[in-house]
Scaffold this motif. Structure first.
Motif, PDB file in Angstrom:
ATOM      1  N   GLU A  36      70.485   2.605 -41.154  1.00  0.00           N
ATOM      2  CA  GLU A  36      71.581   2.356 -41.957  1.00  0.00           C
ATOM      3  C   GLU A  36      71.144   2.718 -43.236  1.00  0.00           C
ATOM      4  OE1 GLU A  36      72.225  -1.872 -43.218  1.00  0.00           O
ATOM      5  OE2 GLU A  36      72.704  -2.573 -41.668  1.00  0.00           O
ATOM      6  N   GLY A  37      72.103   3.330 -43.692  1.00  0.00           N
ATOM      7  CA  GLY A  37      71.744   5.202 -44.092  1.00  0.00           C
ATOM      8  C   GLY A  37      71.208   5.997 -44.134  1.00  0.00           C
ATOM      9  N   HIS A  38      70.748   6.224 -43.442  1.00  0.00           N
ATOM     10  CA  HIS A  38      69.395   6.911 -42.985  1.00  0.00           C
ATOM     11  C   HIS A  38      69.936   7.847 -41.955  1.00  0.00           C
ATOM     12  CE1 HIS A  38      67.462   6.455 -46.774  1.00  0.00           C
ATOM     13  NE2 HIS A  38      67.646   4.535 -47.043  1.00  0.00           N
ATOM     14  N   GLU A  39      70.890   7.794 -41.219  1.00  0.00           N
ATOM     15  CA  GLU A  39      70.628   8.236 -39.809  1.00  0.00           C
ATOM     16  C   GLU A  39      70.173   9.884 -39.265  1.00  0.00           C
ATOM     17  OE1 GLU A  39      73.064   7.129 -41.981  1.00  0.00           O
ATOM     18  OE2 GLU A  39      73.612   5.014 -40.768  1.00  0.00           O
ATOM     19  N   ASP A  40      70.131  10.563 -40.722  1.00  0.00           N
ATOM     20  CA  ASP A  40      69.264  11.663 -40.312  1.00  0.00           C
ATOM     21  C   ASP A  40      67.559  11.542 -40.126  1.00  0.00           C
ATOM     22  OD1 ASP A  40      69.168  10.930 -42.922  1.00  0.00           O
ATOM     23  OD2 ASP A  40      68.759  12.635 -43.752  1.00  0.00           O
ATOM     24  N   ARG A  41      67.087  10.267 -39.713  1.00  0.00           N
ATOM     25  CA  ARG A  41      65.896  10.526 -40.000  1.00  0.00           C
ATOM     26  C   ARG A  41      65.204   9.887 -38.900  1.00  0.00           C
ATOM     27  NH1 ARG A  41      63.258   8.554 -46.062  1.00  0.00           N
ATOM     28  NH2 ARG A  41      64.808  10.358 -46.948  1.00  0.00           N
ATOM     29  N   PRO A  42      64.396  10.772 -38.245  1.00  0.00           N
ATOM     30  CA  PRO A  42      63.717   9.727 -36.810  1.00  0.00           C
ATOM     31  C   PRO A  42      63.333   8.351 -36.706  1.00  0.00           C
ATOM     32  CG  PRO A  42      62.366  11.494 -37.629  1.00  0.00           C
ATOM     33  CD  PRO A  42      63.221  11.761 -38.517  1.00  0.00           C
ATOM     34  N   ILE A  43      63.807   7.467 -37.066  1.00  0.00           N
ATOM     35  CA  ILE A  43      62.746   6.437 -37.482  1.00  0.00           C
ATOM     36  C   ILE A  43      63.017   5.153 -36.476  1.00  0.00           C
ATOM     37  CG2 ILE A  43      63.900   4.410 -38.209  1.00  0.00           C
ATOM     38  CD1 ILE A  43      65.425   5.108 -40.732  1.00  0.00           C
ATOM     39  N   GLU A  44      63.104   5.758 -35.003  1.00  0.00           N
ATOM     40  CA  GLU A  44      62.800   5.355 -34.021  1.00  0.00           C
ATOM     41  C   GLU A  44      61.391   5.388 -33.336  1.00  0.00           C
ATOM     42  OE1 GLU A  44      65.902   6.581 -34.655  1.00  0.00           O
ATOM     43  OE2 GLU A  44      67.317   4.546 -33.976  1.00  0.00           O
ATOM     44  N   GLU A  45      61.581   7.080 -33.005  1.00  0.00           N
ATOM     45  CA  GLU A  45      60.308   7.694 -33.141  1.00  0.00           C
ATOM     46  C   GLU A  45      59.299   7.375 -33.817  1.00  0.00           C
ATOM     47  OE1 GLU A  45      61.192  11.977 -32.324  1.00  0.00           O
ATOM     48  OE2 GLU A  45      62.551  11.778 -31.082  1.00  0.00           O
ATOM     49  N   THR A  46      59.208   7.610 -35.392  1.00  0.00           N
ATOM     50  CA  THR A  46      58.469   7.258 -36.510  1.00  0.00           C
ATOM     51  C   THR A  46      58.035   6.129 -35.425  1.00  0.00           C
ATOM     52  OG1 THR A  46      59.215   9.034 -37.800  1.00  0.00           O
ATOM     53  CG2 THR A  46      57.509   7.201 -38.643  1.00  0.00           C
ATOM     54  N   THR A  47      58.381   4.798 -35.632  1.00  0.00           N
ATOM     55  CA  THR A  47      58.594   3.684 -35.580  1.00  0.00           C
ATOM     56  C   THR A  47      57.106   3.937 -34.245  1.00  0.00           C
ATOM     57  OG1 THR A  47      60.644   2.336 -36.308  1.00  0.00           O
ATOM     58  CG2 THR A  47      58.754   1.963 -34.916  1.00  0.00           C
ATOM     59  N   LEU A  48      57.506   4.529 -33.505  1.00  0.00           N
ATOM     60  CA  LEU A  48      57.051   3.820 -31.872  1.00  0.00           C
ATOM     61  C   LEU A  48      55.679   4.951 -31.690  1.00  0.00           C
ATOM     62  CD1 LEU A  48      57.452   4.191 -28.931  1.00  0.00           C
ATOM     63  CD2 LEU A  48      58.528   6.606 -29.177  1.00  0.00           C
ATOM     64  N   TRP A  49      55.966   5.890 -32.791  1.00  0.00           N
ATOM     65  CA  TRP A  49      54.089   6.044 -32.431  1.00  0.00           C
ATOM     66  C   TRP A  49      53.392   5.690 -33.987  1.00  0.00           C
ATOM     67  CZ3 TRP A  49      52.552   8.958 -37.096  1.00  0.00           C
ATOM     68  CH2 TRP A  49      53.684   9.623 -38.325  1.00  0.00           C
ATOM     69  N   VAL A  50      54.147   5.456 -34.830  1.00  0.00           N
ATOM     70  CA  VAL A  50      53.388   4.106 -35.575  1.00  0.00           C
ATOM     71  C   VAL A  50      52.613   3.196 -34.924  1.00  0.00           C
ATOM     72  CG1 VAL A  50      52.991   2.907 -37.157  1.00  0.00           C
ATOM     73  CG2 VAL A  50      54.180   5.585 -37.984  1.00  0.00           C
ATOM     74  N   VAL A  51      53.422   2.812 -34.255  1.00  0.00           N
ATOM     75  CA  VAL A  51      53.418   1.188 -33.612  1.00  0.00           C
ATOM     76  C   VAL A  51      52.306   1.611 -32.342  1.00  0.00           C
ATOM     77  CG1 VAL A  51      54.245  -1.131 -32.489  1.00  0.00           C
ATOM     78  CG2 VAL A  51      55.221  -0.656 -34.569  1.00  0.00           C
ATOM     79  N   LEU A  52      51.969   2.330 -31.968  1.00  0.00           N
ATOM     80  CA  LEU A  52      51.567   2.831 -30.608  1.00  0.00           C
ATOM     81  C   LEU A  52      49.984   3.127 -30.982  1.00  0.00           C
ATOM     82  CD1 LEU A  52      53.595   4.441 -28.116  1.00  0.00           C
ATOM     83  CD2 LEU A  52      52.798   2.365 -27.548  1.00  0.00           C
ATOM     84  N   ALA A  53      49.705   3.369 -31.758  1.00  0.00           N
ATOM     85  CA  ALA A  53      48.474   4.401 -32.577  1.00  0.00           C
ATOM     86  C   ALA A  53      48.279   2.921 -32.892  1.00  0.00           C
ATOM     87  CB  ALA A  53      48.507   4.856 -33.875  1.00  0.00           C
ATOM     88  N   ALA A  54      48.846   2.013 -33.564  1.00  0.00           N
ATOM     89  CA  ALA A  54      48.417   0.724 -34.607  1.00  0.00           C
ATOM     90  C   ALA A  54      48.047  -0.419 -33.418  1.00  0.00           C
ATOM     91  CB  ALA A  54      49.367  -0.042 -35.294  1.00  0.00           C
ATOM     92  N   ILE A  55      48.474  -0.136 -32.508  1.00  0.00           N
ATOM     93  CA  ILE A  55      48.008  -1.550 -30.583  1.00  0.00           C
ATOM     94  C   ILE A  55      46.557  -0.258 -30.252  1.00  0.00           C
ATOM     95  CG2 ILE A  55      48.553  -1.569 -28.920  1.00  0.00           C
ATOM     96  CD1 ILE A  55      51.633  -2.084 -29.723  1.00  0.00           C
ATOM     97  N   GLY A  56      46.904   0.512 -30.423  1.00  0.00           N
ATOM     98  CA  GLY A  56      45.222   1.081 -30.073  1.00  0.00           C
ATOM     99  C   GLY A  56      43.864   1.517 -30.468  1.00  0.00           C
ATOM    100  N   ASP A  57      44.547   1.591 -31.895  1.00  0.00           N
ATOM    101  CA  ASP A  57      43.181   0.975 -32.502  1.00  0.00           C
ATOM    102  C   ASP A  57      43.280  -0.224 -32.779  1.00  0.00           C
ATOM    103  OD1 ASP A  57      41.794   2.160 -35.008  1.00  0.00           O
ATOM    104  OD2 ASP A  57      42.729   0.663 -36.196  1.00  0.00           O
TER     105      ASP A  57
END
Length: 199
Positions: free
Chosen positions: A135-156
């Motif tokens: 909300e209010g940040h529709e121009d940012r790739p929030i879904e993609e950023t969340t995806l790679w940060v969470v996947l990296a954290a799980i792998g770690d």
């Protein structure tokens, strides 16, 4: 001396605290009704009353961890947007939740045992968090950023320590790499993200 009678909600909370300690200290296979009951001095029947089954206990634990994952990340992002925190805190919250708090181990256990539906509370919490952050940040790739940060954290959480050791790298190198990537994607310099903010 009379013992104070706990509410159902308090009893569940105590059991979930014990379940999370077992998860972190001994791994997801240790999160059984018998083990949790022994840890808090309650019978198997008592825990069945509160959770219905071992799967119910694990699902309740997944819900709790999912809510804490999303709440912690959302708070760090909120503080970052207000200039009170930086992307490093966001990465640290995610890595700590999946590593030190056991979310990565619980997720992998549920996948390996075929109980993918038990992951729904964690996934739904993360989805809800992303909806709020967008909300209010529709121009940012929030879904993609969340995806790679969470996947990296799980792998770690699952393989970070032995892999870093095998490669001759410091234990927290994966976390450092994700911090740099997130800082780059937000357009902040590393010095600014570390607290040297421009006046």
């Amino acid at each position: 001396m009379t013992r104070e009678r706990l509410s159902a909600e308090q009893s569940r909370a105590i059991a979930l605290d014990a379940a999370q300690r077992l998860l972190i200290e001994e791994g997801p296979q240790a999160v059984t009704l018998k083990a949790v009951g022994a840890a808090i001095g309650k019978s198997h029947a008592n825990l069945l009353h509160h959770f219905g089954s071992a799967a119910g206990l694990q699902a309740a634990l997944a819900t709790r961890i999912g809510e804490r994952v999303s709440a912690g990340i959302a708070e760090a992002v909120r503080r970052s947007r207000q200039g009170e925190a930086d992307p490093i805190e966001i990465v640290d919250r995610v890595f700590d939740t999946f590593g030190r708090e056991g979310a990565g181990a619980l997720a992998s256990w549920m996948i390996l045992t075929g109980d993918r539906e038990a992951l729904d509370p964690i996934l739904e919490s993360i989805h809800s968090m992303v909806e709020r952050l967008r909300e209010g940040h529709e121009d940012r790739p929030i879904e993609e950023t969340t995806l790679w940060v969470v996947l990296a954290a799980i792998g770690d959480a699952l393989l970070g320590e032995p892999l870093a050791k095998a490669l001759g790298l410091p234990r927290d190198r994966a976390r450092e790499v994700v911090r740099r990537l997130l800082i780059g994607s937000t357009g902040l310099s590393e010095g600014v993200a570390a607290g040297e903010r421009a006046p």
